[in-house]
Design a protein around this motif. Structure first.
Motif, PDB file in Angstrom:
ATOM      1  N   GLY A  75      72.517  69.417  10.925  1.00  0.00           N
ATOM      2  CA  GLY A  75      71.820  70.682  10.752  1.00  0.00           C
ATOM      3  C   GLY A  75      70.338  70.543  11.014  1.00  0.00           C
ATOM      4  O   GLY A  75      69.808  69.449  11.217  1.00  0.00           O
ATOM      5  N   SER A  76      69.655  71.697  11.011  1.00  0.00           N
ATOM      6  CA  SER A  76      68.216  71.724  11.244  1.00  0.00           C
ATOM      7  C   SER A  76      67.627  72.939  10.552  1.00  0.00           C
ATOM      8  O   SER A  76      68.299  73.978  10.402  1.00  0.00           O
ATOM      9  CB  SER A  76      67.917  71.769  12.744  1.00  0.00           C
ATOM     10  OG  SER A  76      66.533  71.856  12.969  1.00  0.00           O
ATOM     11  N   ARG A  88      57.850  79.464   4.222  1.00  0.00           N
ATOM     12  CA  ARG A  88      59.082  80.246   4.279  1.00  0.00           C
ATOM     13  C   ARG A  88      60.114  79.515   5.144  1.00  0.00           C
ATOM     14  O   ARG A  88      59.792  79.009   6.219  1.00  0.00           O
ATOM     15  CB  ARG A  88      58.802  81.618   4.877  1.00  0.00           C
ATOM     16  CG  ARG A  88      60.051  82.481   5.091  1.00  0.00           C
ATOM     17  CD  ARG A  88      59.673  83.808   5.697  1.00  0.00           C
ATOM     18  NE  ARG A  88      59.087  83.652   7.015  1.00  0.00           N
ATOM     19  CZ  ARG A  88      58.142  84.435   7.516  1.00  0.00           C
ATOM     20  NH1 ARG A  88      57.670  85.434   6.798  1.00  0.00           N
ATOM     21  NH2 ARG A  88      57.655  84.226   8.729  1.00  0.00           N
ATOM     22  N   LEU A  89      61.358  79.459   4.641  1.00  0.00           N
ATOM     23  CA  LEU A  89      62.464  78.962   5.458  1.00  0.00           C
ATOM     24  C   LEU A  89      62.818  80.066   6.446  1.00  0.00           C
ATOM     25  O   LEU A  89      63.455  81.047   6.106  1.00  0.00           O
ATOM     26  CB  LEU A  89      63.668  78.619   4.575  1.00  0.00           C
ATOM     27  CG  LEU A  89      64.942  78.194   5.330  1.00  0.00           C
ATOM     28  CD1 LEU A  89      64.695  76.939   6.146  1.00  0.00           C
ATOM     29  CD2 LEU A  89      66.109  78.004   4.359  1.00  0.00           C
ATOM     30  N   GLU A  90      62.414  79.881   7.682  1.00  0.00           N
ATOM     31  CA  GLU A  90      62.560  80.926   8.681  1.00  0.00           C
ATOM     32  C   GLU A  90      63.982  80.985   9.235  1.00  0.00           C
ATOM     33  O   GLU A  90      64.586  82.048   9.324  1.00  0.00           O
ATOM     34  CB  GLU A  90      61.567  80.697   9.821  1.00  0.00           C
ATOM     35  CG  GLU A  90      61.485  81.818  10.820  1.00  0.00           C
ATOM     36  CD  GLU A  90      60.776  83.031  10.264  1.00  0.00           C
ATOM     37  OE1 GLU A  90      61.023  84.140  10.777  1.00  0.00           O
ATOM     38  OE2 GLU A  90      59.976  82.875   9.317  1.00  0.00           O
ATOM     39  N   GLN A  91      64.527  79.825   9.614  1.00  0.00           N
ATOM     40  CA  GLN A  91      65.870  79.756  10.193  1.00  0.00           C
ATOM     41  C   GLN A  91      66.536  78.455   9.763  1.00  0.00           C
ATOM     42  O   GLN A  91      65.872  77.428   9.613  1.00  0.00           O
ATOM     43  CB  GLN A  91      65.813  79.820  11.730  1.00  0.00           C
ATOM     44  CG  GLN A  91      65.257  81.101  12.299  1.00  0.00           C
ATOM     45  CD  GLN A  91      66.172  82.292  12.083  1.00  0.00           C
ATOM     46  OE1 GLN A  91      67.375  82.139  11.832  1.00  0.00           O
ATOM     47  NE2 GLN A  91      65.614  83.496  12.172  1.00  0.00           N
ATOM     48  N   LEU A  92      67.874  78.512   9.581  1.00  0.00           N
ATOM     49  CA  LEU A  92      68.648  77.321   9.210  1.00  0.00           C
ATOM     50  C   LEU A  92      69.935  77.287  10.017  1.00  0.00           C
ATOM     51  O   LEU A  92      70.614  78.312  10.173  1.00  0.00           O
ATOM     52  CB  LEU A  92      68.980  77.338   7.711  1.00  0.00           C
ATOM     53  CG  LEU A  92      69.980  76.271   7.234  1.00  0.00           C
ATOM     54  CD1 LEU A  92      69.358  74.875   7.333  1.00  0.00           C
ATOM     55  CD2 LEU A  92      70.446  76.559   5.816  1.00  0.00           C
ATOM     56  N   HIS A  93      70.266  76.098  10.541  1.00  0.00           N
ATOM     57  CA  HIS A  93      71.580  75.886  11.159  1.00  0.00           C
ATOM     58  C   HIS A  93      72.236  74.705  10.464  1.00  0.00           C
ATOM     59  O   HIS A  93      71.620  73.648  10.300  1.00  0.00           O
ATOM     60  CB  HIS A  93      71.441  75.602  12.655  1.00  0.00           C
ATOM     61  CG  HIS A  93      72.758  75.256  13.296  1.00  0.00           C
ATOM     62  ND1 HIS A  93      73.717  76.211  13.567  1.00  0.00           N
ATOM     63  CD2 HIS A  93      73.278  74.055  13.689  1.00  0.00           C
ATOM     64  CE1 HIS A  93      74.770  75.621  14.107  1.00  0.00           C
ATOM     65  NE2 HIS A  93      74.529  74.307  14.197  1.00  0.00           N
ATOM     66  N   ILE A 102      74.729  76.224   0.258  1.00  0.00           N
ATOM     67  CA  ILE A 102      74.182  75.253  -0.697  1.00  0.00           C
ATOM     68  C   ILE A 102      72.884  74.663  -0.149  1.00  0.00           C
ATOM     69  O   ILE A 102      71.881  74.538  -0.870  1.00  0.00           O
ATOM     70  CB  ILE A 102      75.215  74.134  -0.970  1.00  0.00           C
ATOM     71  CG1 ILE A 102      76.486  74.730  -1.585  1.00  0.00           C
ATOM     72  CG2 ILE A 102      74.619  73.064  -1.877  1.00  0.00           C
ATOM     73  CD1 ILE A 102      77.621  73.731  -1.730  1.00  0.00           C
ATOM     74  N   ILE A 103      72.908  74.304   1.151  1.00  0.00           N
ATOM     75  CA  ILE A 103      71.718  73.737   1.773  1.00  0.00           C
ATOM     76  C   ILE A 103      70.574  74.750   1.785  1.00  0.00           C
ATOM     77  O   ILE A 103      69.422  74.430   1.477  1.00  0.00           O
ATOM     78  CB  ILE A 103      72.031  73.282   3.212  1.00  0.00           C
ATOM     79  CG1 ILE A 103      73.075  72.160   3.220  1.00  0.00           C
ATOM     80  CG2 ILE A 103      70.761  72.825   3.925  1.00  0.00           C
ATOM     81  CD1 ILE A 103      72.618  70.888   2.575  1.00  0.00           C
ATOM     82  N   ARG A 104      70.895  76.005   2.135  1.00  0.00           N
ATOM     83  CA  ARG A 104      69.866  77.045   2.166  1.00  0.00           C
ATOM     84  C   ARG A 104      69.220  77.214   0.795  1.00  0.00           C
ATOM     85  O   ARG A 104      67.994  77.304   0.677  1.00  0.00           O
ATOM     86  CB  ARG A 104      70.461  78.368   2.647  1.00  0.00           C
ATOM     87  CG  ARG A 104      69.473  79.537   2.605  1.00  0.00           C
ATOM     88  CD  ARG A 104      70.091  80.810   3.138  1.00  0.00           C
ATOM     89  NE  ARG A 104      70.284  80.727   4.568  1.00  0.00           N
ATOM     90  CZ  ARG A 104      69.322  80.961   5.467  1.00  0.00           C
ATOM     91  NH1 ARG A 104      68.096  81.291   5.071  1.00  0.00           N
ATOM     92  NH2 ARG A 104      69.585  80.874   6.753  1.00  0.00           N
ATOM     93  N   LYS A 105      70.055  77.271  -0.250  1.00  0.00           N
ATOM     94  CA  LYS A 105      69.526  77.452  -1.602  1.00  0.00           C
ATOM     95  C   LYS A 105      68.607  76.298  -1.979  1.00  0.00           C
ATOM     96  O   LYS A 105      67.527  76.501  -2.553  1.00  0.00           O
ATOM     97  CB  LYS A 105      70.684  77.554  -2.591  1.00  0.00           C
ATOM     98  CG  LYS A 105      70.244  77.865  -4.021  1.00  0.00           C
ATOM     99  CD  LYS A 105      69.642  79.252  -4.125  1.00  0.00           C
ATOM    100  CE  LYS A 105      69.311  79.595  -5.575  1.00  0.00           C
ATOM    101  NZ  LYS A 105      68.627  80.915  -5.685  1.00  0.00           N
ATOM    102  N   ALA A 106      69.020  75.079  -1.624  1.00  0.00           N
ATOM    103  CA  ALA A 106      68.206  73.908  -1.947  1.00  0.00           C
ATOM    104  C   ALA A 106      66.871  73.949  -1.217  1.00  0.00           C
ATOM    105  O   ALA A 106      65.811  73.659  -1.800  1.00  0.00           O
ATOM    106  CB  ALA A 106      68.961  72.631  -1.593  1.00  0.00           C
ATOM    107  N   LEU A 107      66.900  74.324   0.064  1.00  0.00           N
ATOM    108  CA  LEU A 107      65.657  74.372   0.840  1.00  0.00           C
ATOM    109  C   LEU A 107      64.733  75.488   0.349  1.00  0.00           C
ATOM    110  O   LEU A 107      63.513  75.327   0.302  1.00  0.00           O
ATOM    111  CB  LEU A 107      65.983  74.576   2.324  1.00  0.00           C
ATOM    112  CG  LEU A 107      66.706  73.413   3.019  1.00  0.00           C
ATOM    113  CD1 LEU A 107      67.048  73.782   4.452  1.00  0.00           C
ATOM    114  CD2 LEU A 107      65.867  72.156   2.985  1.00  0.00           C
TER     115      LEU A 107
END
Length: 460
Positions: A75-76, A88-93, A102-107
């Motif tokens: 992921g990135s 701000r977490l702009e984009q997540l893959h 889960i990863i998004r919440k942690a970041l």
């Protein structure tokens, strides 16, 4: 006989031993070639998207996906800085859709704890984001990040993530992440340039509208005044200027009969002014001044009384603007050839006497409009004779500077005006001659840095 098969077996065994490494090497080369082609295709697609997308958000959606694929990671994540200093977490893959939340919440938890103060040390030095991500993602997730730099300013971070314990951040992978981050920086810079361009285009449109309105407010032609001829020109330094001139009928009947009125008892107000400063603010004040003065002229007061009332009305509006107005107001009576006037600190008009071929100034004591609410103004009169010429002008003409810094100055202007009155045929030729004289002085390629306005009245 029994040895023949044995010999054949040895040959086959030797051949197998020799061929296997070659095949393996070919397969390795082919696999590397496929990987190289895949990376090239991905980067080519990213470059195409950079050239094609007009929407920055659409482009940013691709960044974590591309970073993940070119590095064979899981992921990135793309982080950008907000104007208020937050990250701000702009984009997540993330390849595993079940783990993505889960990863998004942690970041998001990791970045919510960070607020950058103005002039704070960049994250590249402090490693604040690295530490937060390790804390919230746990030790099992390997991370590698690189800053997104736009015009030497850190604007965000691009991270690549992997849970594979065998995964390693090779030099090639690090270069690929930096390459994707650089493409992201270019996209952000292009978008900001496009936004600035759209703002400039809107501003240009508004300025053009303002300039058109101002052009319509200035007289489109000079009035027909019995026994006299008028000519005028206004050359703003910018599209919207602060210079003002006007020809105002002094009674309601003249307004009804428009500029072509030729009654011998019809008096005309000849006015010139200069708002301190240039551009839109000066243009707005000029527009306001014009409306107030035109209303004031109809009350039938003396020239000094008109300036005094105008100053009182405009003082409240100009007091907080830190801008003031110089204004010369005059009224010409065609029947008597009498010019009544009053000056509010404007450049005194020049009066060329045809009989003596000399120049004098028309001036009275008076303060700038808007400087003091209780300013007093004086009346003056000039008895004009046939052949006399009066020129009204703004300081943009006398202050015009050549490349070396020398100014045209008032003495030079008076000398040029005297010569023009002797040899030019009519007011329009005088205006053309003096403007050409100033332009030749400052240089044909140079633009005037201040508004230039001139009005010429000549008695037949």
């Amino acid at each position: 006989m029994s040895q023949v098969p044995s010999h054949s077996t040895e040959i086959n065994s030797s051949a197998t031993t020799d061929v296997t490494p070659v095949v393996a090497l070919k397969e390795l080369v082919a696999r590397l070639h496929r990987e190289q082609n895949k990376i090239q295709d991905l980067l080519s697609s990213l470059g195409f998207a950079l050239r094609s997308f007009n929407n920055l958000n659409q482009f940013l959606e691709l960044i974590p996906l591309m970073a993940t694929r070119v590095t064979d990671a899981e992921g990135s994540a793309l982080f950008l800085y907000k104007p208020n200093g937050q990250i701000r977490l702009e984009q997540l893959h993330w390849q595993d859709s079940q783990q993505r939340k889960i990863i998004r919440k942690a970041l998001e938890n990791a970045t919510s704890q960070i607020t950058l103060l103005p002039n704070s040390v960049p994250l590249t030095t402090t490693g604040i984001l690295d530490a937060q991500m390790h804390q919230y993602l746990g030790p099992d997730v390997q991370i590698f990040g690189t800053a997104i730099i736009v015009k030497h300013t850190e604007r965000g971070w691009l991270y690549v993530l992997s849970r594979d314990p065998e995964y390693s951040w090779t030099e090639t992978r690090q270069k690929l992440v930096r390459l994707v981050a650089d493409q992201t920086a270019v996209a952000i810079d292009n978008d900001e340039l496009a936004v600035e361009l759209r703002k400039k285009e809107r501003l240009d449109q508004e300025l053009e509208i303002g300039a058109e309105i101002q052009r319509r407010l200035l007289p489109r032609q000079c009035p027909n005044v019995p026994g006299a001829v008028l000519a005028a020109r206004c050359k703003p330094a910018n599209r919207v200027g602060g210079d003002y001139y006007d020809f105002i009928p002094t009674n309601h009947n003249q307004f009804k009969s428009n500029l072509n009125s030729s009654k011998e008892d019809a008096r005309w107000a000849l006015v010139i002014g200069d708002v301190m400063g240039k551009g839109v603010p000066a243009g707005l004040i000029m527009t306001m001044l014009r409306g107030m003065l035109r209303g004031e002229v109809l009350h039938g007061n003396s020239a000094a009384g008109i300036l005094q009332n105008l100053n009182r009305v405009m003082y409240a509006d100009l007091e907080n603007s830190h801008r003031f107005v110089t204004l010369f107001y005059s009224e010409y009576n065609p029947r008597t050839r009498l010019l009544s006037y009053s000056n509010a600190a404007h450049n005194p008009p020049l009066w060329w006497h045809a009989a003596t071929k000399t120049v004098t100034r028309l001036d009275t004591m008076g303060m700038l409009i808007g400087l003091d609410a209780n300013s007093q103004y004086e009346n003056g009169e000039a008895q004009l004779e046939p052949g006399d010429t009066v020129i009204y002008y703004t300081d943009g003409l006398t202050d015009a500077a050549a490349a070396g810094g020398d100014r045209f100055d008032e003495d030079n202007f008076v000398t040029s005006f005297n010569a023009a009155c002797r040899y030019c045929n009519g007011p329009q030729e005088i205006v053309d001659y003096l403007f050409d004289k100033v332009q030749n002085f400052i240089g044909s390629e140079r633009q005037n840095t201040d508004d230039m306005t001139m009005v010429v009245l000549q008695i037949l």
